[in-house]
Design an enzyme around this catalytic site. Structure first.
Site, PDB file in Angstrom:
ATOM      1  N   HIS A 167      81.842  27.228  22.793  1.00 16.20           N
ATOM      2  CA  HIS A 167      82.953  26.076  22.649  1.00 16.20           C
ATOM      3  C   HIS A 167      83.053  25.827  21.193  1.00 16.20           C
ATOM      4  CE1 HIS A 167      83.186  26.077  26.963  1.00 16.20           C
ATOM      5  NE2 HIS A 167      81.932  25.462  27.098  1.00 16.20           N
ATOM      6  N   ASP A 201      84.155  31.159  31.821  1.00 16.12           N
ATOM      7  CA  ASP A 201      83.478  29.988  31.921  1.00 16.12           C
ATOM      8  C   ASP A 201      83.148  29.389  33.342  1.00 16.12           C
ATOM      9  OD1 ASP A 201      81.981  27.533  31.459  1.00 16.12           O
ATOM     10  OD2 ASP A 201      83.205  26.698  29.973  1.00 16.12           O
TER      11      ASP A 201
END
Length: 451
Positions: A264, A315
Site C-alpha cells: 500500500h 488483496d
C-alpha cells in the site's frame, strides 16, 4: 525438454513472430528462436510474460462484496476490519483450502501466474501448520506459483499493546513465528513453483524488539513484505507513538533493501517517496481494494519519476483482474491531476504498456520468482491473449497491451503457462468444474456465518 511456439510474443527487444521456446524440466527457458513454424506446436495469440499477484488474503475471497453496507455514518477501513475479524474466526483449514483453490483458479484465468499469500489466518484446532498447508495445497491443486508469506502478528497497536481477543488467532511470539518458518521451509523447497518469505503484518502489529529479533533470525531466503502507511489514522498513530511517520520510522530503524515489498504505502511525503525508490524496495499496490476501503491514492507519478519499483496485488479480492488493478491505478491519477496518460515515461509513451512492464519487473522482485521477461534463464510463466477476442480485433501490435487494459471487461486471457506447464487452455482449467463445485458447497455452508 518441452517446446512451444507462439505466433506472437513480447520479447525484451519487442514483439516477434513465431517465437519458439525450449523449456527444461524446472520450467526455465533454455532457448529462444525466431521465425520457427510447426503447426503442431504453435499457440496462436499474443504471448506476454505473466503477472505476479504480490498481495493476497485468500480467505477474504469468501466475503468479497458482503461488507458493502453502512455500519455507521463514519464507515471506514476500521469498521470493515471488525466484519473481517468475525468471519475469519469461523474459517477452518478445510474451508480455507477450498476457498483458496477457487481463488487461485480465478487468478490463473485472469492472467496471474503466481500469488504472494500474505497469510495471517494461522491457528486451527488441528494445529498451526494446517492453515499453511491449506494454502500450499491450493496452489498445488491449481498449478499457480506460490510465494508463501506467513505473517507475524504480535500486538494490537503501536507500542506493543496486547492482542485483542478477536486477533489472537493471528498471533505469534517471536519463537513461535520462527519455528513456523523453520517447519515450512524444507517442505516448500521441494516444489519448484513455491517459495517461502517473511511477512510482518504492520508496524502497529509488530513491536520494535520483536521485529528486529525476527529479522535477525529469519531462516527464509525469500522476500519480506509489510503493510505500511495504508490509512491516515495509522500514520497519525505512528507519529503519536514515535514522532515519525511509518515509512520514515522503518527506514530509520531497519535496513530496507531489494528484498522488501511495502504494501500500500498510500500516504507518503516527498522524503518517503525518495527513501523507498533509492532503497530498491518494491511498493505493492492494490488499487481495487484501496479504493474499496477508502485508503486514498498512492503518489504514483512522483514515485515513478524517482525510479521506484511497483507491483500489483488483488488483496481482499473484490476484484481479481490485472486489467482492473492497472486501469484503476492510472485512472486514479487522472482524476487527481485532471490529465491523461499519467503513467508514461521517456522510454515508453503508452501508459498501459508502461504500467504492465513496471508491474512485471516489480512483481518478479517482490514474489521471489525469476520471471517477468520471456528470455533464456527466466521461468516460462507466460499468458496468451486471444487474437479472436473482440477486445483485440484490428489492433496494431504496439497497442496490444493498452487495448488489453483499457478496452472493456471481457477476459482476453486464453492460455496460461506456469513453469512451462499449460494450466489454462482455451480459457479453461482442467479441474475447474470440480473446484468451483466444492467452493459453492462450502459457501452454502458458510452462508449463516456471512449473513
Amino acid at each position: 525438454m518441452k517446446r512451444i511456439i507462439f505466433s506472437n510474443a513480447l520479447l525484451p527487444s519487442g514483439w516477434a513472430h513465431n517465437v519458439a521456446l525450449e523449456i527444461d524440466d524446472q520450467g526455465i527457458i533454455a532457448k529462444v528462436s525466431l521465425d520457427d513454424i510447426d503447426e503442431n506446436l504453435i499457440v496462436d495469440g499474443y504471448a506476454l510474460p505473466g503477472m505476479n499477484n504480490i498481495h493476497s488474503h485468500a480467505f477474504q475471497r469468501a466475503m468479497a462484496g458482503l461488507a458493502e453496507y453502512a455500519t455507521s455514518e463514519q464507515d471506514s477501513f476500521w469498521t470493515w476490519r471488525d466484519i473481517m475479524y468475525r468471519f475469519a474466526d469461523k474459517i477452518t483449514a478445510a474451508d480455507l483450502e477450498v476457498i483458496a483453490t477457487q481463488l487461485y483458479l480465478e487468478m490463473l484465468k485472469a492472467g496471474f501466474v503466481s500469488v504472494a499469500e500474505f497469510h495471517y489466518l494461522h491457528h486451527n484446532e488441528d494445529g498451526n501448520l494446517d492453515m499453511s498447508h491449506a494454502i500450499m495445497n491450493a496452489a498445488l491443486e491449481t498449478g499457480i506459483g506460490l510465494c508463501h508469506l506467513p505473517v507475524l502478528y504480535n500486538s494490537s497497536g503501536f507500542g506493543g499493546l496486547p492482542l485483542e481477543e478477536k486477533q489472537k488467532r493471528f498471533g505469534h511470539d517471536a519463537d513461535g513465528y520462527i519455528n513456523l518458518l523453520d517447519d515450512l521451509l524444507p517442505i516448500i523447497q521441494k516444489n519448484k513453483d513455491q517459495n517461502l518469505g517473511m511477512a510482518l503484518h504492520s508496524l502497529r502489529a509488530v513491536p520494535e524488539n520483536v521485529l528486529k529479533e525476527c529479522l535477525d533470525r529469519n531462516p527464509t531466503p525469500g522476500p519480506i513484505h509489510i503493510h505500511i502507511s495504508e490509512q491516515m489514522q495509522e500514520v497519525k498513530d505512528c507519529i503519536a507513538w514515535s514522532g515519525k511517520r511509518p515509512v520514515e520510522w522503518l527506514y530509520d530503524n531497519i535496513d530496507v533493501d531489494k528484498r522488501w515489498c511495502l504494501i500500500h504505502a498510500t500516504h507518503l511525503n516527498d522524503k518517503e517517496v525518495k527513501m523507498i525508490a533509492r532503497s530498491g524496495a518494491v511498493v505493492g499496490l492494490c488499487p481495487a481494494t484501496e479504493a474499496n476501503l477508502g485508503d486514498g491514492l498512492f503518489p504514483l507519478r512522483a514515485y515513478l519519476d524517482n525510479g521506484g519499483q511497483m507491483a500489483i496485488g488483488s488483496d481482499s479480492h473484490i476484484s481479481i483482474s490485472i486489467v482492473e488493478e492497472l486501469r484503476l491505478l492510472e485512472y486514479g491519477q487522472r482524476l487527481k491531476y485532471q490529465k491523461r496518460n499519467i503513467a508514461t515515461s521517456k522510454q515508453e509513451m503508452h501508459s498501459g504498456t508502461n504500467l504492465y512492464l513496471n508491474a512485471l519487473k516489480g512483481g518478479a522482485q517482490a514474489s521471489g520468482f525469476d520471471n517477468g521477461v520471456i528470455e533464456v534463464g527466466k521461468r516460462a510463466d507466460i499468458i496468451v491473449l486471444d487474437p479472436a477476442s473482440p477486445l483485440l480485433a484490428g489492433t496494431p501490435v504496439r497497442h496490444i497491451i493498452d487495448r488489453f487494459i483499457f478496452n472493456g471487461n471481457v477476459n482476453a486471457v486464453k492460455n496460461v503457462f506456469v513453469g512451462g506447464s499449460e494450466v489454462v487452455s482455451d480459457y479453461k482449467h482442467a479441474r475447474e468444474k470440480q473446484i468451483t463445485g466444492e467452493f459453492i458447497e462450502t459457501m452454502e455452508r458458510l452462508k449463516k456465518v456471512l449473513d
